[in-house]
Design an enzyme around this catalytic site. Structure first.
Site, PDB file in Angstrom:
ATOM      1  N   HIS A 167       4.670  60.901 -21.885  1.00  0.00           N
ATOM      2  CA  HIS A 167       5.843  61.634 -22.358  1.00  0.00           C
ATOM      3  C   HIS A 167       5.546  62.131 -23.767  1.00  0.00           C
ATOM      4  O   HIS A 167       4.889  61.439 -24.538  1.00  0.00           O
ATOM      5  CB  HIS A 167       7.067  60.701 -22.424  1.00  0.00           C
ATOM      6  CG  HIS A 167       8.171  61.261 -23.276  1.00  0.00           C
ATOM      7  ND1 HIS A 167       9.083  62.169 -22.779  1.00  0.00           N
ATOM      8  CD2 HIS A 167       8.479  61.087 -24.591  1.00  0.00           C
ATOM      9  CE1 HIS A 167       9.915  62.516 -23.763  1.00  0.00           C
ATOM     10  NE2 HIS A 167       9.572  61.872 -24.877  1.00  0.00           N
TER      11      HIS A 167
ATOM     12  N   ARG B  39      -2.405  66.043 -18.407  1.00  0.00           N
ATOM     13  CA  ARG B  39      -1.823  65.847 -17.076  1.00  0.00           C
ATOM     14  C   ARG B  39      -2.707  66.447 -15.987  1.00  0.00           C
ATOM     15  O   ARG B  39      -2.830  65.889 -14.899  1.00  0.00           O
ATOM     16  CB  ARG B  39      -0.410  66.441 -17.045  1.00  0.00           C
ATOM     17  CG  ARG B  39       0.590  65.578 -17.824  1.00  0.00           C
ATOM     18  CD  ARG B  39       1.925  66.268 -18.015  1.00  0.00           C
ATOM     19  NE  ARG B  39       2.956  65.341 -18.507  1.00  0.00           N
ATOM     20  CZ  ARG B  39       4.142  65.729 -18.939  1.00  0.00           C
ATOM     21  NH1 ARG B  39       4.463  67.014 -18.959  1.00  0.00           N
ATOM     22  NH2 ARG B  39       5.027  64.828 -19.366  1.00  0.00           N
TER      23      ARG B  39
ATOM     24  N   ASN C 177       2.775  61.374 -14.416  1.00  0.00           N
ATOM     25  CA  ASN C 177       2.148  62.427 -15.229  1.00  0.00           C
ATOM     26  C   ASN C 177       1.663  61.920 -16.598  1.00  0.00           C
ATOM     27  O   ASN C 177       1.634  62.650 -17.581  1.00  0.00           O
ATOM     28  CB  ASN C 177       3.079  63.639 -15.344  1.00  0.00           C
ATOM     29  CG  ASN C 177       4.396  63.292 -16.006  1.00  0.00           C
ATOM     30  OD1 ASN C 177       4.553  62.187 -16.536  1.00  0.00           O
ATOM     31  ND2 ASN C 177       5.333  64.220 -16.013  1.00  0.00           N
TER      32      ASN C 177
ATOM     33  N   THR D   4       5.090  69.510 -16.667  1.00  0.00           N
ATOM     34  CA  THR D   4       5.553  68.252 -16.083  1.00  0.00           C
ATOM     35  C   THR D   4       4.805  67.900 -14.798  1.00  0.00           C
ATOM     36  O   THR D   4       4.376  66.752 -14.613  1.00  0.00           O
ATOM     37  CB  THR D   4       7.069  68.361 -15.762  1.00  0.00           C
ATOM     38  OG1 THR D   4       7.746  68.766 -16.950  1.00  0.00           O
ATOM     39  CG2 THR D   4       7.623  67.037 -15.276  1.00  0.00           C
TER      40      THR D   4
ATOM     41  N   ARG E  26       2.669  68.961 -26.562  1.00  0.00           N
ATOM     42  CA  ARG E  26       3.132  69.456 -25.248  1.00  0.00           C
ATOM     43  C   ARG E  26       2.061  70.358 -24.618  1.00  0.00           C
ATOM     44  O   ARG E  26       1.854  70.318 -23.416  1.00  0.00           O
ATOM     45  CB  ARG E  26       4.438  70.234 -25.407  1.00  0.00           C
ATOM     46  CG  ARG E  26       5.613  69.408 -25.880  1.00  0.00           C
ATOM     47  CD  ARG E  26       6.242  68.554 -24.837  1.00  0.00           C
ATOM     48  NE  ARG E  26       6.861  69.284 -23.763  1.00  0.00           N
ATOM     49  CZ  ARG E  26       7.663  68.726 -22.856  1.00  0.00           C
ATOM     50  NH1 ARG E  26       7.936  67.425 -22.909  1.00  0.00           N
ATOM     51  NH2 ARG E  26       8.176  69.435 -21.878  1.00  0.00           N
TER      52      ARG E  26
ATOM     53  N   PHE F   2      16.423  61.661  -7.802  1.00  0.00           N
ATOM     54  CA  PHE F   2      15.151  60.954  -8.003  1.00  0.00           C
ATOM     55  C   PHE F   2      15.168  60.036  -9.228  1.00  0.00           C
ATOM     56  O   PHE F   2      14.175  59.370  -9.522  1.00  0.00           O
ATOM     57  CB  PHE F   2      13.974  61.941  -8.084  1.00  0.00           C
ATOM     58  CG  PHE F   2      14.156  63.056  -9.090  1.00  0.00           C
ATOM     59  CD1 PHE F   2      14.575  64.320  -8.696  1.00  0.00           C
ATOM     60  CD2 PHE F   2      13.903  62.828 -10.437  1.00  0.00           C
ATOM     61  CE1 PHE F   2      14.740  65.343  -9.628  1.00  0.00           C
ATOM     62  CE2 PHE F   2      14.060  63.845 -11.375  1.00  0.00           C
ATOM     63  CZ  PHE F   2      14.482  65.105 -10.964  1.00  0.00           C
TER      64      PHE F   2
ATOM     65  N   LYS G 163       2.608  56.342 -20.227  1.00  0.00           N
ATOM     66  CA  LYS G 163       3.411  55.837 -19.109  1.00  0.00           C
ATOM     67  C   LYS G 163       2.640  54.808 -18.270  1.00  0.00           C
ATOM     68  O   LYS G 163       1.415  54.681 -18.398  1.00  0.00           O
ATOM     69  CB  LYS G 163       3.836  57.023 -18.235  1.00  0.00           C
ATOM     70  CG  LYS G 163       4.755  58.012 -18.939  1.00  0.00           C
ATOM     71  CD  LYS G 163       5.234  59.073 -17.953  1.00  0.00           C
ATOM     72  CE  LYS G 163       6.132  60.086 -18.641  1.00  0.00           C
ATOM     73  NZ  LYS G 163       6.769  61.006 -17.659  1.00  0.00           N
TER      74      LYS G 163
END
Ligand code: ADP
Length: 134
Positions: free
Chosen positions: A115, A102, A112, A91, A85, A57, A9
């Site tokens: 993805h 993260r 974070n 998250t 994951r 949001f 990200k």
């Protein structure tokens, strides 16, 4: 063997930690089988985050995810979906334990770092969406 879609990200790019994140995936024995730089537009983001578009949001997520180019990757390995994951952590970066991607590099719920597909079915749809292939 399983494939997952990972997106590094804008906060990952801005913090210049993509190398560290990729190293963690590689150290886990996962392989990058495709990779490209992309600037995500609103259409792509409303498809990718269709489950979030009705949240207040969402415009913030849209602005954040479109704020600079990201890196999309297809990652392959045994149980790739669940293992990535686990490597990422939850998250909310504030809830993510040290040692997770993260937990070590993220800032909060939105910023974070990466993805990763959350199921095999999602991975297939996302790989099709981002790379146009199975
Ligand atoms: P994940 O990315 O862990 O699968 P979700 O699919 O629930 O989580 O959310 C997608 C992304 O939207 C998150 O990674 C995060 O960047 C953002 N997000 C989710 N929930 C919130 C929230 N409550 N506030 C701000 N951003 C959020």
């Amino acid at each position: 063997m399983e494939k997952s879609l990972v997106i590094l990200k804008p906060d990952c790019m801005e913090k210049r930690v993509m190398g560290k994140v990729v190293t963690r995936l590689e150290r886990a024995g996962l392989n990058i089988v495709d990779c490209k730089v992309m600037h995500l537009d609103k259409k792509m983001l409303s498809e990718h985050y269709a489950h979030l578009v009705h949240f207040p949001f969402f415009p913030e997520i849209e602005d954040f995810m479109g704020s600079r180019p990201v890196i999309a990757m297809i990652i392959e390995g045994n149980n790739a979906v669940s293992r990535i994951r686990t490597l990422l952590g939850p998250t909310d970066s504030q809830q993510a334990l040290p040692g997770t991607i993260r937990g070590d590099f993220g800032t909060d719920k939105m910023l974070n770092i990466a993805h990763a597909s959350d199921s095999k079915e999602a991975a297939e749809a996302e790989i099709q969406r981002f790379f146009g292939k199975k």
